[in-house]
Design a protein around this motif. Sequence first.
Motif, short mmCIF file in Angstrom:
data_model
loop_
_atom_site.label_atom_id
_atom_site.label_comp_id
_atom_site.label_asym_id
_atom_site.label_seq_id
_atom_site.Cartn_x
_atom_site.Cartn_y
_atom_site.Cartn_z
N SER A 1 0.86 -1.17 0.00
CA SER A 1 0.00 0.00 0.00
C SER A 1 0.90 1.23 0.00
CB SER A 1 -0.87 0.01 1.26
OG SER A 1 -0.04 0.13 2.42
N LEU A 2 0.32 2.39 -0.23
CA LEU A 2 1.12 3.61 -0.13
C LEU A 2 1.68 3.75 1.27
CD1 LEU A 2 2.29 6.16 -1.31
CD2 LEU A 2 0.11 7.31 -0.86
N LEU B 1 10.06 8.27 -5.85
CA LEU B 1 10.08 6.81 -5.70
C LEU B 1 11.09 6.09 -6.60
CD1 LEU B 1 6.21 6.33 -5.60
CD2 LEU B 1 7.79 6.41 -3.65
N HIS B 2 11.88 6.84 -7.38
CA HIS B 2 12.69 6.20 -8.41
C HIS B 2 13.73 5.21 -7.89
CE1 HIS B 2 15.62 9.40 -7.44
NE2 HIS B 2 16.52 8.64 -8.05
N VAL C 1 5.78 -3.61 -7.42
CA VAL C 1 5.17 -2.97 -6.24
C VAL C 1 4.40 -1.73 -6.66
CG1 VAL C 1 5.71 -1.73 -4.11
CG2 VAL C 1 6.94 -3.84 -4.68
N LEU C 2 5.03 -0.89 -7.43
CA LEU C 2 4.43 0.41 -7.77
C LEU C 2 3.33 0.30 -8.82
CD1 LEU C 2 7.72 2.51 -7.84
CD2 LEU C 2 5.99 2.42 -6.02
N ALA C 3 3.41 -0.68 -9.71
CA ALA C 3 2.42 -0.78 -10.80
C ALA C 3 1.02 -1.12 -10.29
CB ALA C 3 2.87 -1.82 -11.82
N SER D 1 -0.01 4.62 -12.23
CA SER D 1 -0.07 4.48 -13.68
C SER D 1 1.33 4.45 -14.29
CB SER D 1 -0.87 5.64 -14.28
OG SER D 1 -0.07 6.82 -14.24
N PRO D 2 1.42 4.11 -15.57
CA PRO D 2 2.71 4.17 -16.25
C PRO D 2 3.35 5.56 -16.24
CG PRO D 2 1.19 2.84 -17.52
CD PRO D 2 0.39 3.47 -16.41
N ALA D 3 2.59 6.61 -16.08
CA ALA D 3 3.17 7.96 -16.01
C ALA D 3 4.09 8.10 -14.79
CB ALA D 3 2.07 9.02 -15.98
N VAL D 4 3.89 7.27 -13.78
CA VAL D 4 4.79 7.22 -12.61
C VAL D 4 5.82 6.11 -12.80
CG1 VAL D 4 4.95 6.81 -10.12
CG2 VAL D 4 3.05 8.16 -11.04
#
Length: 181
Positions: free
Chosen positions: A4-5, A53-54, A83-85, A89-92
């Motif tokens: 989760s976030l 988050l990179h 995890v992030l997907a 979205s793909p923009a992140v």
Amino acid sequence: MTYSLAKILDILTAKGGAQYGREAVSQLEHALQCATLAESANRSAELISACLLHDLGHLIHDLGEDVADRGIDDRHEYRAIPVLATLFSPAVTEPIRLHVEAKRYLCAVDPTYWDSLSPVSKHSLELQGGVFSPEAAAQFIQQPYAKEAVQLRVWDDRAKVPQAATPDLNHFVPILNRCLL
């Protein structure tokens, strides 16, 4: 494992105090500086979130510290994507996935870029496959989100200033929340 976030923020808080490789900043300081640079440039919430988050992939592997010193590419740009997907979205996620290749691209297209890299970044570049050929660079930049990844990379390189003033992690939570799926 589903994240989760809140879990991601816990990881940044708990593990972010670790040194960012052999740079003079912590992982969290680096992330906050990168996100602050994006925010200061009035970029989208998605790109600000990607900047924050990179490098999450460095914090979620079990390879130990100083993996680059041991000649290992931890492939952090890919580790965080599953995890992030589920959250973004793909923009992140795509600028994150492409930010290492963006370094390879910049070395191929900008003769001064290599000289601007820190010694740590030069070493990791070699582990990550080295400078792109002209053909690979041309293919890279045509991908969706490649230009965003290049901008993230530029800020990534600049986000290594000891004791730089940035907002704290809580400042970026509303931005991250706006980007949630």
